[in-house]
Design a protein around this motif. Structure first.
Motif, mmCIF file in Angstrom:
data_model
loop_
_atom_site.group_PDB
_atom_site.id
_atom_site.type_symbol
_atom_site.label_atom_id
_atom_site.label_comp_id
_atom_site.label_asym_id
_atom_site.label_seq_id
_atom_site.Cartn_x
_atom_site.Cartn_y
_atom_site.Cartn_z
ATOM 1 N N ALA A 119 0.858 -1.173 0.000
ATOM 2 C CA ALA A 119 0.000 0.000 0.000
ATOM 3 C C ALA A 119 0.901 1.232 0.000
ATOM 4 N N VAL A 120 0.468 2.297 -0.647
ATOM 5 C CA VAL A 120 1.263 3.519 -0.733
ATOM 6 C C VAL A 120 0.603 4.607 0.113
ATOM 7 N N THR A 121 1.350 5.109 1.091
ATOM 8 C CA THR A 121 0.884 6.276 1.819
ATOM 9 C C THR A 121 1.621 7.488 1.256
ATOM 10 N N THR A 122 0.875 8.429 0.729
ATOM 11 C CA THR A 122 1.478 9.611 0.103
ATOM 12 C C THR A 122 1.710 10.682 1.163
ATOM 13 N N VAL A 123 2.868 11.327 1.086
ATOM 14 C CA VAL A 123 3.300 12.270 2.117
ATOM 15 C C VAL A 123 3.491 13.648 1.493
ATOM 16 N N HIS A 124 2.976 14.668 2.158
ATOM 17 C CA HIS A 124 3.152 16.035 1.676
ATOM 18 C C HIS A 124 4.646 16.359 1.629
ATOM 19 N N PRO A 125 5.158 16.826 0.485
ATOM 20 C CA PRO A 125 6.604 17.101 0.413
ATOM 21 C C PRO A 125 7.058 18.231 1.329
ATOM 22 N N LEU A 126 6.133 19.041 1.826
ATOM 23 C CA LEU A 126 6.497 20.118 2.746
ATOM 24 C C LEU A 126 6.352 19.716 4.209
ATOM 25 N N ALA A 127 6.026 18.478 4.472
ATOM 26 C CA ALA A 127 5.897 18.023 5.856
ATOM 27 C C ALA A 127 7.218 18.171 6.598
ATOM 28 N N THR A 128 7.136 18.550 7.859
ATOM 29 C CA THR A 128 8.331 18.594 8.699
ATOM 30 C C THR A 128 8.728 17.162 9.062
ATOM 31 N N PRO A 129 9.957 16.954 9.530
ATOM 32 C CA PRO A 129 10.335 15.601 9.956
ATOM 33 C C PRO A 129 9.392 15.037 11.022
ATOM 34 N N GLU A 130 8.935 15.912 11.923
ATOM 35 C CA GLU A 130 8.032 15.449 12.984
ATOM 36 C C GLU A 130 6.687 15.008 12.412
ATOM 37 N N GLU A 131 6.145 15.793 11.474
ATOM 38 C CA GLU A 131 4.873 15.432 10.848
ATOM 39 C C GLU A 131 5.019 14.145 10.038
ATOM 40 N N PHE A 132 6.100 14.050 9.307
ATOM 41 C CA PHE A 132 6.369 12.854 8.505
ATOM 42 C C PHE A 132 6.494 11.634 9.417
ATOM 43 N N ALA A 133 7.201 11.788 10.519
ATOM 44 C CA ALA A 133 7.391 10.671 11.449
ATOM 45 C C ALA A 133 6.064 10.182 12.017
ATOM 46 N N LYS A 134 5.162 11.098 12.319
ATOM 47 C CA LYS A 134 3.836 10.707 12.814
ATOM 48 C C LYS A 134 3.133 9.814 11.802
ATOM 49 N N GLN A 135 3.219 10.200 10.528
ATOM 50 C CA GLN A 135 2.565 9.405 9.492
ATOM 51 C C GLN A 135 3.248 8.056 9.326
ATOM 52 N N LEU A 136 4.568 8.038 9.397
ATOM 53 C CA LEU A 136 5.290 6.773 9.315
ATOM 54 C C LEU A 136 4.885 5.826 10.439
ATOM 55 N N ARG A 137 4.833 6.358 11.668
ATOM 56 C CA ARG A 137 4.457 5.515 12.809
ATOM 57 C C ARG A 137 3.025 5.026 12.681
ATOM 58 N N ASP A 138 2.118 5.940 12.326
ATOM 59 C CA ASP A 138 0.699 5.587 12.279
ATOM 60 C C ASP A 138 0.426 4.558 11.186
ATOM 61 N N SER A 139 1.081 4.712 10.037
ATOM 62 C CA SER A 139 0.851 3.803 8.916
ATOM 63 C C SER A 139 1.704 2.541 8.987
ATOM 64 N N ALA A 140 2.688 2.525 9.909
ATOM 65 C CA ALA A 140 3.648 1.420 10.020
ATOM 66 C C ALA A 140 4.418 1.230 8.716
ATOM 67 N N ALA A 141 4.734 2.341 8.051
ATOM 68 C CA ALA A 141 5.480 2.279 6.794
ATOM 69 C C ALA A 141 6.905 1.778 7.045
ATOM 70 N N ARG A 142 7.347 0.830 6.239
ATOM 71 C CA ARG A 142 8.683 0.254 6.371
ATOM 72 C C ARG A 142 9.627 0.724 5.273
ATOM 73 N N TRP A 143 9.095 1.415 4.283
ATOM 74 C CA TRP A 143 9.893 1.844 3.139
ATOM 75 C C TRP A 143 9.566 3.286 2.822
ATOM 76 N N ILE A 144 10.570 4.033 2.398
ATOM 77 C CA ILE A 144 10.370 5.421 1.976
ATOM 78 C C ILE A 144 10.973 5.594 0.593
ATOM 79 N N VAL A 145 10.216 6.217 -0.292
ATOM 80 C CA VAL A 145 10.757 6.679 -1.568
ATOM 81 C C VAL A 145 10.661 8.199 -1.553
ATOM 82 N N THR A 146 11.801 8.869 -1.732
ATOM 83 C CA THR A 146 11.834 10.328 -1.673
ATOM 84 C C THR A 146 12.684 10.845 -2.835
#
Length: 527
Positions: A93-120
């Motif tokens: 599944a792909v969780t899309t992340v706002h490119p302007l998200a701060t590291p803290e905001e991004f981390a919240k989404q990573l934790r909540d979604s349990a994402a194991r991979w990042i493409v940036t």
């Protein structure tokens, strides 16, 4: 009463999204699929088909497994769709992340979604790295742009050379999650919206009778792919039908206008701020926009007078509006292109296979009639599976009979046109992006000199909804200024979430339950 679509039902599309969109890509061969609007890169349909399959093999070889979540953290590029469909083909599944998200905001989404991979992408690598450190559990960060791999991070393009077999993944389109965008719903903090392969693919089929696309059409993708509107209207829909998508990383007016002229763009899918620029900015007159055939506007309310000014200036048919929300994959209403004279301000007619009720604002056990205002409730195959890990929030949004209560107030005329007239939900729409008041209020309350706070949306001189904070100072904090408050928030959130106005008050109006009475604040603003 239940309002039904006047269009024939469409069969549900129970296919993986990569098959629903790219099933005919190989046979389209050298037809341009994706063009970099800022450079000279063009990907044909044959290349899109081959590349996403090879990268899917590379992801599987790297250890990505069915059921994993991959965070796609990027502005619009020609490689964004490749990464999306590759992850899907590999079973993620792909969780899309706002490119302007701060590291803290991004981390919240990573934790909540349990994402194991990042493409940036290279310019965002440091943000992704910090977010991964904060969240933990990330297997690998991959870079998805033309830059070479750096600092030990692999390039997604390097996977094109893999000899690994294409993954054979069993996907249940009706149950498995294809996309996991984050939405605040009608209120509250952002939540993962579980959109199945079937819900997204079926919504594409529902939209086809309204806005047909095909080979020869050229669509300009300036709205972000990470947002469900861009993902559907600018990526999935045109690629499904064989159109050519010209990709821009962000909205810059001159770059946008030049791309229309250079690439002979015939269709625009935009948000109201772009309509405003097209209607009023003097730079528009410097470009040849004669290739344009129609404009569709969504993501936020569009003023009727502004819409007319834009269409008249560009000598186009009336701007078509559309309506939906992330939780609905996203579309429920569109003004059909063939409608000769749609009423001003309408957001359209019901898509096929979609039902709507207008729930009375005074009696929730009664439905509003034609011409009467009520809360819009939607039922159909495009409804989300639910909010990830939040059954209570899901139950509050989708009732026992499957109706999604949108929080928007609308009315329907005798011809079946829907008009959205107000919002009962608290969400602020800043230039089409969702801003949750509750999230900003929680942040404001962490300031040692803030005793209480409330946030609502107000409109600036250009008609853009912006976040305004009502702040109660702590005792002895009389020197706290509006600038202090604005800078405090700006340092902790993405730019689109920033507080843009501040008013100091003695108290924040609250109900006995403690809920903020935003209506009183809106009345104070004259809204």
């Amino acid at each position: 009463m239940v309002f039904l679509s006047e269009y024939a039902d469409v069969p549900a599309v129970s296919q993986p999204i990569h098959e629903a969109v790219l099933g005919r890509a190989a046979e389209r061969g050298d037809t341009p699929a994706l063009i970099d609007g800022t450079g000279d890169v063009t990907l044909t349909y044959a290349q899109v088909d081959l590349f996403h399959r090879r990268i899917a093999a590379g992801l599987a070889e790297a250890g990505l497994r069915p059921g994993d979540v991959l965070a796609l953290h990027s502005p619009n590029t020609v490689l964004f769709p490749i990464a999306f469909y590759a992850a899907s083909r590999a079973g993620a599944a792909v969780t899309t992340v706002h490119p302007l998200a701060t590291p803290e905001e991004f981390a919240k989404q990573l934790r909540d979604s349990a994402a194991r991979w990042i493409v940036t992408v290279s310019p965002l690598l440091e943000t992704a790295r910090l977010a991964a450190e904060l969240a933990g559990g990330v297997e690998e960060i991959l870079i998805c742009d033309q830059a070479a791999a750096q600092d030990g991070y692999r390039s997604l393009q390097a996977m094109l050379g893999t000899s690994a077999p294409e993954p054979e993944v069993a996907i249940d389109p009706d149950e498995d999650i294809a996309a996991l965008p984050y939405s605040s719903g009608t209120t509250g903090i952002p939540k993962g919206v579980m959109l199945t392969h079937r819900s997204i693919a079926t919504n594409l089929a529902q939209l086809e009778p309204f806005i047909p696309m095909g080979p020869g059409d050229r669509i300009l993708a300036v709205l972000p792919f990470f947002h469900i509107y861009g993902l559907t209207a600018l990526m999935n829909a045109p690629l499904r039908k064989g159109a050519t998508v010209v990709v821009l990383p962000r909205f810059d007016l001159d770059q946008f206008l030049a791309a229309i002229e250079k690439h002979r763009i015939n269709a625009l899918y935009v948000a109201p701020p772009i309509v405003l620029a097209l209607a009023k900015h003097p730079a528009v007159a410097q470009y040849d926009l004669s290739s344009l055939e129609y404009i569709v506007c969504s993501a936020a309310p569009l003023d009727g007078a502004l819409a007319r000014a834009c269409s008249e200036r560009l000598n186009l048919p009336p701007i078509r509006q559309a309506y939906g929300m992330t939780e609905l994959s996203p579309g429920t209403h569109v003004v059909p292109l063939e409608a000769p004279d749609p009423p001003s301000g309408t957001v359209g007619k019901l898509l096929p296979s979609t039902e709507m009720r207008l729930v009375s604002l005074t009696d929730p056990d009664r439905d509003a009639a034609v011409g009467e205002e009520g809360e819009i409730a939607i039922r159909g195959p495009q409804v989300m599976k639910g909010y990830l890990g939040r059954p209570d929030a899901t139950a509050a949004m989708i009732d026992a009979d499957g109706w999604v209560h949108t929080g928007d107030v609308g009315r329907v005329d005798e011809e079946g046109w829907l008009f959205v007239v107000d919002r009962v939900k608290e969400l602020i729409k800043y230039k089409g992006f969702q801003v949750a008041p509750a999230e900003l209020e929680a942040l404001l309350l962490t300031h040692e000199r803030v005793a209480d706070a409330a946030v609502i949306g107000v409109y600036d001189e250009d008609g853009t909804e912006i976040p305004k904070a009502y702040v109660v100072r702590q005792a002895g904090a009389g020197d706290l200024t509006a600038t202090d408050v604005i800078e405090f928030v700006a340092g902790k959130v993405a730019p689109y979430k920033k507080i843009r106005r501040v008013e100091f008050v003695d108290t924040v109006p609250r109900a006995a339950s403690g809920k903020i009475l935003r209506r009183e604040l809106r009345e104070r603003e004259g809204a």
